[in-house]
Design a protein around this motif. Structure first.
Motif, PDB file in Angstrom:
ATOM      1  N   ILE A 177       0.860  -1.189   0.000  1.00 23.60           N
ATOM      2  CA  ILE A 177       0.000   0.000   0.000  1.00 23.60           C
ATOM      3  C   ILE A 177       0.893   1.236   0.000  1.00 23.60           C
ATOM      4  N   VAL A 178       0.626   2.126  -0.922  1.00 27.25           N
ATOM      5  CA  VAL A 178       1.390   3.372  -1.004  1.00 27.25           C
ATOM      6  C   VAL A 178       0.412   4.526  -0.897  1.00 27.25           C
ATOM      7  N   LEU A 179       0.638   5.392   0.058  1.00 21.11           N
ATOM      8  CA  LEU A 179      -0.176   6.592   0.176  1.00 21.11           C
ATOM      9  C   LEU A 179       0.671   7.787  -0.213  1.00 21.11           C
ATOM     10  N   PRO A 225       9.164   2.051 -10.745  1.00 21.81           N
ATOM     11  CA  PRO A 225      10.202   1.021 -10.567  1.00 21.81           C
ATOM     12  C   PRO A 225       9.991   0.185  -9.301  1.00 21.81           C
ATOM     13  N   THR A 226       9.502   0.821  -8.237  1.00 25.59           N
ATOM     14  CA  THR A 226       9.239   0.070  -7.005  1.00 25.59           C
ATOM     15  C   THR A 226       8.198  -1.013  -7.258  1.00 25.59           C
ATOM     16  N   PHE A 227       7.170  -0.667  -7.984  1.00 28.86           N
ATOM     17  CA  PHE A 227       6.108  -1.638  -8.271  1.00 28.86           C
ATOM     18  C   PHE A 227       6.619  -2.750  -9.202  1.00 28.86           C
ATOM     19  N   VAL A 228       7.473  -2.370 -10.137  1.00 33.29           N
ATOM     20  CA  VAL A 228       8.052  -3.401 -11.021  1.00 33.29           C
ATOM     21  C   VAL A 228       8.837  -4.408 -10.173  1.00 33.29           C
ATOM     22  N   GLU A 229       9.660  -3.905  -9.256  1.00 34.25           N
ATOM     23  CA  GLU A 229      10.443  -4.833  -8.424  1.00 34.25           C
ATOM     24  C   GLU A 229       9.536  -5.636  -7.494  1.00 34.25           C
ATOM     25  N   ALA A 230       8.530  -4.989  -6.932  1.00 34.98           N
ATOM     26  CA  ALA A 230       7.610  -5.715  -6.046  1.00 34.98           C
ATOM     27  C   ALA A 230       6.853  -6.802  -6.813  1.00 34.98           C
ATOM     28  N   SER A 231       6.766  -6.621  -8.144  1.00 38.44           N
ATOM     29  CA  SER A 231       6.095  -7.627  -8.970  1.00 38.44           C
ATOM     30  C   SER A 231       7.081  -8.652  -9.519  1.00 38.44           C
ATOM     31  N   GLY A 232       8.307  -8.584  -9.055  1.00 38.21           N
ATOM     32  CA  GLY A 232       9.297  -9.577  -9.470  1.00 38.21           C
ATOM     33  C   GLY A 232       9.975  -9.265 -10.782  1.00 38.21           C
ATOM     34  N   GLY A 233       9.814  -8.046 -11.257  1.00 37.25           N
ATOM     35  CA  GLY A 233      10.397  -7.699 -12.555  1.00 37.25           C
ATOM     36  C   GLY A 233      11.733  -6.990 -12.428  1.00 37.25           C
ATOM     37  N   VAL A 234      12.341  -6.784 -13.581  1.00 33.88           N
ATOM     38  CA  VAL A 234      13.574  -6.006 -13.659  1.00 33.88           C
ATOM     39  C   VAL A 234      13.197  -4.644 -14.232  1.00 33.88           C
ATOM     40  N   VAL A 235      13.646  -3.597 -13.591  1.00 38.96           N
ATOM     41  CA  VAL A 235      13.260  -2.242 -13.995  1.00 38.96           C
ATOM     42  C   VAL A 235      13.875  -1.895 -15.350  1.00 38.96           C
ATOM     43  N   ALA A 236      13.037  -1.481 -16.280  1.00 43.42           N
ATOM     44  CA  ALA A 236      13.523  -1.028 -17.594  1.00 43.42           C
ATOM     45  C   ALA A 236      14.088   0.372 -17.415  1.00 43.42           C
ATOM     46  N   ASN A 296      16.190   2.040 -18.877  1.00 41.53           N
ATOM     47  CA  ASN A 296      16.398   2.895 -20.052  1.00 41.53           C
ATOM     48  C   ASN A 296      15.135   3.688 -20.384  1.00 41.53           C
ATOM     49  N   ILE A 297      14.039   3.335 -19.711  1.00 43.73           N
ATOM     50  CA  ILE A 297      12.779   4.057 -19.937  1.00 43.73           C
ATOM     51  C   ILE A 297      12.392   4.820 -18.667  1.00 43.73           C
ATOM     52  N   LEU A 298      12.436   4.123 -17.546  1.00 37.68           N
ATOM     53  CA  LEU A 298      11.995   4.698 -16.277  1.00 37.68           C
ATOM     54  C   LEU A 298      13.139   5.484 -15.649  1.00 37.68           C
ATOM     55  N   GLU A 299      12.896   6.758 -15.394  1.00 34.79           N
ATOM     56  CA  GLU A 299      13.952   7.589 -14.827  1.00 34.79           C
ATOM     57  C   GLU A 299      14.053   7.449 -13.311  1.00 34.79           C
ATOM     58  N   GLY A 300      12.977   6.997 -12.681  1.00 38.19           N
ATOM     59  CA  GLY A 300      13.001   6.823 -11.236  1.00 38.19           C
ATOM     60  C   GLY A 300      13.777   5.571 -10.833  1.00 38.19           C
ATOM     61  N   ARG A 301      13.932   5.414  -9.525  1.00 37.14           N
ATOM     62  CA  ARG A 301      14.666   4.255  -9.013  1.00 37.14           C
ATOM     63  C   ARG A 301      13.817   3.538  -7.979  1.00 37.14           C
ATOM     64  N   ALA A 302      13.841   2.219  -8.012  1.00 36.07           N
ATOM     65  CA  ALA A 302      13.034   1.437  -7.072  1.00 36.07           C
ATOM     66  C   ALA A 302      13.420   1.782  -5.637  1.00 36.07           C
ATOM     67  N   LEU A 303      12.413   1.893  -4.783  1.00 35.83           N
ATOM     68  CA  LEU A 303      12.636   2.204  -3.368  1.00 35.83           C
ATOM     69  C   LEU A 303      12.891   0.936  -2.544  1.00 35.83           C
ATOM     70  N   THR A 304      12.939  -0.200  -3.192  1.00 33.87           N
ATOM     71  CA  THR A 304      13.126  -1.472  -2.491  1.00 33.87           C
ATOM     72  C   THR A 304      14.269  -1.448  -1.473  1.00 33.87           C
ATOM     73  N   PRO A 305      15.425  -0.901  -1.814  1.00 29.33           N
ATOM     74  CA  PRO A 305      16.507  -0.912  -0.811  1.00 29.33           C
ATOM     75  C   PRO A 305      16.108  -0.220   0.496  1.00 29.33           C
ATOM     76  N   PHE A 306      15.353   0.850   0.415  1.00 25.50           N
ATOM     77  CA  PHE A 306      14.897   1.529   1.637  1.00 25.50           C
ATOM     78  C   PHE A 306      13.908   0.643   2.394  1.00 25.50           C
ATOM     79  N   LEU A 307      12.975   0.054   1.643  1.00 27.83           N
ATOM     80  CA  LEU A 307      11.958  -0.797   2.281  1.00 27.83           C
ATOM     81  C   LEU A 307      12.619  -1.987   2.980  1.00 27.83           C
ATOM     82  N   HIS A 308      13.690  -2.489   2.395  1.00 26.52           N
ATOM     83  CA  HIS A 308      14.356  -3.672   2.935  1.00 26.52           C
ATOM     84  C   HIS A 308      15.502  -3.320   3.890  1.00 26.52           C
ATOM     85  N   GLY A 309      15.616  -2.040   4.198  1.00 23.41           N
ATOM     86  CA  GLY A 309      16.593  -1.629   5.198  1.00 23.41           C
ATOM     87  C   GLY A 309      18.046  -1.794   4.786  1.00 23.41           C
TER      88      GLY A 309
END
Lengths: 472, 472
Positions: free
Chosen positions: B243-245, B301-312, B314-327
């Motif tokens: 859940i993301v608010l 990108p966070t949702f892509v990683e949460a869905s088990g994918g690899v972030v594209a 070269n298209i998505l300029e953002g970065r997955a927040l997974t490292p923060f979520l996983h400490g």
């Protein structure tokens, strides 16, 4: 949006004949449900052009198969002429017969030998014939643009008789290179000096073999363009056809210890651009030369204006060249030209330990300086073409040029902020959208009804609506 | 490429419920032959989402008709509940009954009155019910993303009982503004201070009327989120649902003499972001706060990683927040965040005598400074949030901050050079393309066959092909 999209809106068809080295985004097309079999899909697959005859002219084959998965109409033509095998492009048009042995044009030592093909069947005359066929077929049709794209001059460097020995090694222009260029070169430049191409084109033997053949290829183009122009004159096309002769890049051919096209010295970026405009408004500029910093991206807007359209300058970054063609004075033109290069797919990227996205180069050139920024943490390159017209002395580390370099970075930054998001809405549409919110009932920042004309508040005042009885 | 395109590749559906203020590019769709009636066309028309229920929540009407040409499912709901007229959104949900008179929420003086609607029928509870309906219908289906987007808090500022008077004017936070801000303000800032919104929100009466209603709207959201989370707990969805608010922007509400969202002070750009990740890898970070410079573009990108994918990437300029979520420790994160704003469609652009494309603002913010560049030849704005946490003192002309400003311009330039051209080919694909030219028969810079392995030269050597007899 391609040139075809812009021109078709104006009732102008866009045709492609010859080479255009573009590959369709198959995944994107599938995502959007665009089939290659549809007219739209065919255009999307072909840079927005309708195809009269596409032949990319690189029909190389190796153990892993063809370099290009399309098939060559030119090869079919050669087969129809009786050439043997599946790839006469390779075996005839790009190889010599060296006393019974095949001497492939892929190996530059054979460049001075005549291609094993009748001159009129070689690539440039063949494409010229196809262009003339197109003109003949189109003569009673509506307006069109034709991207007629020759394959040669290009490697494999080989040309049929009589062009193969029309020029001798004593006729080639002196190579433009200086020993100082090998002294502490920019790391990216060093990579290109030292790759197989750079090394080959640093050898006099290579230049003396290849350049006369290259000159032959150019002369063959000249002759074929003559044939084309003669046809056009005969057919009355010179009165109604704008003709633009240009190139996608030059070739170093040994200048600066390089071959090919990978950096931003003049031999690479300063491409020919000759425009013939039949409009009588251009009468005053015929035969004249313009020194302004024009770019290839200026052609699409030029064609839009020549077709009577208004340039969608929220999409097209270039500027129509019409003012130059019509001899306008005091044209407020750009101060610098930009070029970009991505070498991420080359071994040079790996050699420099760069991520693919760091293997990108940006040129900013003004009337005096050529500047190059390389991603990846490198210093810039800078040439003062006024003091050093041959671009031998890289001022990228010159203390005396700190201000010039800062100005170039500032220009590159300005370019980086160019409008690239608002591609669907023109400036005119933006302006028409201003104001009028109250016309559709939007009031932001209004505290009291009295601040607004009563014609807008009528539906928002008066008796209150009655709440439903069935309310929970 | 939308978030839906990235997730559908991973077998994850993407649904929209509520507001998403996007308009389809009708001309582009027509050009590509994409019909709104097709599944693909429907998605292209809806930012890549499948629509569970789209309601943009701005059903304003004036003499020129509706602001929005779509129709409101919420209005249909209200009609089904017995509300009168074609636009109960306007007449009930966004108006009060002031002793028999309609008191429209469009006029802020009415903000403290209760909307003429049962609380459970107002916009936020209605959309919450629709979200719960969606969850209920989806519980046996495959993975999904749901963009559940509340309409309020937003103007028209009005909320039903009991929220309308839950907060008093004595409970509002002190307005964050300083007289010095009106002294030689940046010309763009001055425009926003002086427009109708800025002027209204500089009046204490407006703040004291609007902010308690706004607080009520927020409290209503809180309560409805509670209802949603309760449902999710009961349904077992907390174990398998991230859940993301978050919010698309804040509201100045009088801070800095502004209303709305048009500049880059903290009240506008520092949006809430709360992420609940059911993954047990996130157990160590529950209830913790991250101060890093994250951006809304990091969510895809966070949702892509949460869905088990690899972030594209070269298209998505953002970065997955997974490292923060996983400490993860020592995360090498971005040094600055970017925001952009286009005010070309506003009167402020005309007032400043700017071309539409000059009416663009760029923010660069790092952990200490917020910097704004405005196109059109203006000086920048700069705030030192360490020394001046309220952002009262614009250092855009400060001699002492020349270096900071230069650094900010350098960062903006770096961002301007971000990779934006190579969207169809990933880094991995680029790397796989390196070398191997000889495998498909391409030899560049090769002078002599002997430089190449014989397995590659076999088809290029041997007896020459015989020229056809029928040659001209």
């Amino acid at each position: 949006m391609t040139i075809g999209d812009h021109l078709r809106k104006l009732g102008v068809d866009s045709w492609l004949i010859g080479k255009t080295h573009m590959k369709a985004d198959a995944e994107g097309m599938e995502r959007l449900g665009i089939s290659r079999d549809s007219v739209i899909g065919a255009r999307v697959s072909e840079c927005g052009f309708d195809i009269y005859e596409r032949d990319d002219g690189l029909w190389a084959e190796g153990p892993s198969g063809f370099y290009d998965n399309k098939r060559s109409p030119y090869n079919e033509f050669l087969k129809s002429k009786g050439c043997e095998g599946e790839n006469p492009w390779r075996d005839y048009a790009n190889a010599a017969d060296d006393g019974g042995d095949m001497a492939s044009g892929w190996f530059m030592r054979h460049a001075s030998k005549p291609a094993n093909i009748a001159e009129e069947d070689s690539e440039t005359p063949y494409l010229t014939s196809r262009i003339i066929d197109f003109l003949e077929e189109s003569k009673d049709k509506g307006p069109w643009l034709c991207h007629a794209s020759f394959i040669k001059p290009h490697w494999p460097y080989i040309v049929p008789a009589p062009y193969h020995n029309m020029y001798g090694h004593n006729q080639i222009q002196p190579v433009v290179r200086h020993s100082s260029e090998r002294d502490n070169p920019h790391p990216v430049y060093a990579q290109f000096q030292n790759n197989a191409i750079g090394q080959a084109f640093s050898r006099d033997e290579v230049l003396e073999t290849v350049i006369p053949a290259y000159m032959g290829l150019i002369k063959q183009c000249d002759d074929q363009l003559g044939r084309l122009l003669e046809y056009m004159e005969r057919a009355g096309r010179m009165e109604d056809t704008m003709i633009v002769l240009t190139s996608d890049h030059g070739d170093y051919m040994g200048d600066h210890w390089l071959g090919e096209k990978d950096l931003f010295h003049q031999p690479s970026v300063k491409v020919p651009l000759i425009i013939y405009d039949p409009d009588e408004a251009a009468n005053g500029t015929r035969g004249t030369v313009v020194d302004a910093l024009v770019e290839a991206i200026d052609l699409a807007p030029t064609f839009v204006e020549a077709s009577g359209g208004v340039v969608a300058d929220n999409i097209l970054e270039g500027r129509a060249l019409t003012p130059f063609l019509h001899g306008k004075q005091n044209i407020n033109w750009r101060e610098f030209a930009i070029s970009e290069y991505d070498y991420s797919a080359t071994p040079m990227c790996a050699n420099l330990n760069l991520e693919p996205r760091e293997a990108r180069l940006f040129m900013v050139a003004d009337e005096r300086y050529t500047f190059m920024h390389a991603e990846g943490g490198f210093r810039p390159m800078l040439f003062d073409r006024q003091e050093d017209p041959d671009e031998f002395f890289d001022l990228g580390e010159s203390e005396a040029h700190t201000a010039v370099i800062a100005e170039m970075y500032d220009r590159l930054a300005r370019w980086g902020r160019r409008m690239s998001q608002r591609t669907t809405i023109s400036d005119v549409e933006i302006e028409s959208r201003r104001g009028g919110a109250e016309e559709v009932g939007i009031f932001i920042g209004v505290f009291d009804e009295s601040e607004v004309d009563t014609k807008y508040t009528a539906s928002l005042t008066g008796p209150s609506k009655k709440r439903p009885n069935n309310e929970t």
